[in-house]
Design a protein around this motif. Structure first.
Motif, short mmCIF file in Angstrom:
data_model
loop_
_atom_site.label_atom_id
_atom_site.label_comp_id
_atom_site.label_asym_id
_atom_site.label_seq_id
_atom_site.Cartn_x
_atom_site.Cartn_y
_atom_site.Cartn_z
N SER A 229 45.82 31.39 40.89
CA SER A 229 45.33 30.77 42.11
C SER A 229 45.09 31.84 43.16
O SER A 229 45.74 32.90 43.16
CB SER A 229 46.33 29.75 42.63
OG SER A 229 46.51 28.70 41.70
N THR A 231 44.52 32.60 47.42
CA THR A 231 44.48 32.23 48.82
C THR A 231 44.01 33.43 49.62
O THR A 231 44.32 34.58 49.27
CB THR A 231 45.86 31.74 49.32
OG1 THR A 231 45.75 31.37 50.71
CG2 THR A 231 46.93 32.80 49.16
N GLU A 252 41.57 28.50 46.48
CA GLU A 252 42.42 27.30 46.43
C GLU A 252 43.00 26.96 47.79
O GLU A 252 43.28 25.80 48.09
CB GLU A 252 43.55 27.50 45.41
CG GLU A 252 43.14 27.28 43.96
CD GLU A 252 42.40 28.46 43.37
OE1 GLU A 252 42.04 28.40 42.18
OE2 GLU A 252 42.20 29.48 44.08
N ARG A 253 43.20 27.98 48.65
CA ARG A 253 43.64 27.76 50.02
C ARG A 253 43.12 28.90 50.88
O ARG A 253 42.76 29.96 50.37
CB ARG A 253 45.18 27.72 50.14
CG ARG A 253 45.89 26.63 49.38
CD ARG A 253 47.34 26.47 49.84
NE ARG A 253 48.10 27.69 49.86
CZ ARG A 253 49.02 28.03 48.95
NH1 ARG A 253 49.29 27.24 47.93
NH2 ARG A 253 49.70 29.16 49.05
N PRO A 274 42.32 23.50 51.40
CA PRO A 274 43.48 23.37 52.28
C PRO A 274 43.65 24.60 53.17
O PRO A 274 43.36 25.73 52.77
CB PRO A 274 44.65 23.23 51.31
CG PRO A 274 44.04 22.79 50.02
CD PRO A 274 42.71 23.44 49.97
N GLU A 276 46.28 26.88 55.52
CA GLU A 276 47.66 27.25 55.87
C GLU A 276 47.71 27.51 57.37
O GLU A 276 47.14 28.49 57.86
CB GLU A 276 48.07 28.50 55.09
CG GLU A 276 47.97 28.33 53.57
CD GLU A 276 47.79 29.65 52.84
OE1 GLU A 276 47.69 29.61 51.59
OE2 GLU A 276 47.72 30.72 53.50
N PRO A 305 42.94 18.63 54.48
CA PRO A 305 44.17 19.13 53.84
C PRO A 305 44.71 20.37 54.56
O PRO A 305 43.98 21.35 54.74
CB PRO A 305 43.73 19.44 52.41
CG PRO A 305 42.24 19.55 52.45
CD PRO A 305 41.80 18.63 53.54
N GLU A 347 50.93 18.70 47.24
CA GLU A 347 49.68 18.77 46.49
C GLU A 347 49.00 20.13 46.56
O GLU A 347 48.08 20.41 45.79
CB GLU A 347 48.71 17.69 46.99
CG GLU A 347 49.29 16.28 46.92
CD GLU A 347 49.88 15.94 45.57
OE1 GLU A 347 49.24 16.26 44.54
OE2 GLU A 347 51.00 15.39 45.52
N PHE A 348 49.45 21.00 47.47
CA PHE A 348 48.77 22.28 47.67
C PHE A 348 49.53 23.46 47.09
O PHE A 348 49.09 24.60 47.21
CB PHE A 348 48.54 22.52 49.18
CG PHE A 348 47.98 21.32 49.90
CD1 PHE A 348 46.99 20.54 49.32
CD2 PHE A 348 48.46 20.96 51.15
CE1 PHE A 348 46.48 19.42 49.98
CE2 PHE A 348 47.96 19.84 51.82
CZ PHE A 348 46.97 19.08 51.23
#
Length: 393
Positions: A229, A231, A252-253, A274, A276, A305, A347-348
């Motif tokens: 993943s 970010t 993914e974020r 999403p 942060e 999100p 979920e994240f």
């Protein structure tokens, strides 16, 4: 929350609920007491002038320039294996004490030939730090969902471990924006090697005005192709071209996102990326003039999100509980809003389906206990609370 009792209850609510931390830099979360102790040693060795940093370490609510002073100190401390293990252990303990039940800890693997440190040995020191936590059950292995530090020598030892608090840990390896393409690829390859030790993803971070997106793109693409993943620190400064390229990459974020324009937010909304959110960090680093102007408000209102995070608990003198209370106090959230934010974060996470399942169980069990303690939730007993948690996901 204008009345004193309401304020106190909300603060306690934010402290008591289980929480998920997805944006925390290892070295920035060092305890002030540990930082002071280690800085004194460096001063005695003549490596730094202790008098130059002592007042900054002791200060709560540091200015941007003071934060940069400590960044330099962090880099010096991060060249010793034993120090890295100690910091890791203490950071995990501190997050667990704040009722964090899942922590994604990110760090940049360091090379330092004079100290005999390689990126691999640095990460071994981090993992050794996780293994050294003895007051908690620490689950960090991707190969199984067993707790990593439970002694199996006797049934009594096992029983004692089962009574202790459990925290799920996953690691993200950070690519520093000062690095070359080759160095970035080395970090991704190391992350792949260490998957069984809890490494689940890659982060791109560092000074946002240094480096170019195209330098890191090959390594980030490879990470995605291999199932890691990703970010990204995105939009920490105004850089329209890079922000668009980052969103087109579909991470993914993304973290911070302070300087996205309307069309950028629309793209992020369509892609359901999403965010942060690090309220105190953004205020301390002067990404906004006042917390009331933070983009959290629009994102929360639009059901985008998002997850509340700390960034650097030590550097910014904060906790995840404080970030939740700050959001509640600033943007008028009630207890249900706060719990929904915390629950939605499940979920994240990058930890996988089994971890998410375990976290849902933790949140469900906790909600029932909260209903027994907090007056405003006493009417939601037993199965009603369980239904409430399900509706929040």
């Amino acid at each position: 929350m204008e009345r004193g009792g309401d304020v106190a209850e909300m603060k306690e609510w934010c402290r008591s609920i289980p929480k998920i931390e997805l944006h925390a830099h290892l070295n920035g979360c060092i305890r002030d007491s540990t930082l002071l102790e280690l800085a004194k040693v460096l001063g005695e060795k003549g490596i730094i002038n202790f008098a130059d940093v002592e007042h900054v370490i002791r200060k709560c609510g540091r200015s941007l320039s003071e934060c940069f002073q400590l960044f330099d100190l962090f880099h010096i401390l991060a060249t010793d294996h034993g120090t890295i293990s100690r910091i890791t252990k203490e950071v995990v303990e501190d997050f667990a004490a704040d009722e964090v039940v899942y922590l994604e800890l990110r760090t940049t693997p360091k090379n330092n030939e004079t100290k005999g440190m390689t990126k691999r040995s640095y990460m071994k020191a981090v993992i050794d730090g996780l293994r050294s936590v003895d007051a908690l059950n620490v689950s960090f292995s991707n190969s199984s969902e067993r707790t990593e530090n439970i002694s199996s020598s006797t049934q009594n030892n096992y029983a004692n471990c089962m009574e202790r608090k459990t925290i799920h840990i996953r690691l993200l390896l950070s690519i520093d924006r000062r690095e070359t393409t080759i160095a970035a690829m080395e970090t991704v390859c190391l992350a792949l090697e260490l998957r069984e030790f809890g490494v689940v993803g890659i982060d791109l971070s560092g000074n946002p005005i240094v480096g170019e997106w195209k330098t890191f793109l090959p390594a980030l693409k490879y990470a995605k192709e291999q199932g890691l993943s990703v970010t990204l620190h995105c939009g920490e400064v105004s850089n329209k071209k890079e922000i668009q390229e980052m969103l087109d990459f579909v991470p993914e974020r993304i973290g911070h996102a302070c300087f996205l324009d309307k069309d950028d937010w629309e793209k992020a909304r369509v892609l359901q990326i999403p965010v942060e959110i690090c309220l105190t960090s953004n205020l301390r680093t002067e990404r906004l003039s006042t917390i009331d102007l933070h983009h959290f408000a629009n994102l929360h209102k639009g059901n985008h999100p998002l997850v509340l995070c700390t960034d650097d608990t030590g550097l910014f003198s904060t906790t995840l509980s404080n970030e939740y209370y700050l959001a509640a106090a600033t943007f008028g959230l009630d207890q249900k809003d706060v719990l929904r934010l915390a629950t939605n974060a499940i979920e994240f996470v990058f930890g996988g389906s089994e971890v998410k399942k375990a976290l849902r169980g933790i949140f469900g069990d906790s909600a029932r206990k909260l209903a027994e303690v907090f007056p405003s939730w006493k009417s939601l007993g037993g199965e009603d609370v369980k239904v409430q948690i399900k509706s929040l996901r």
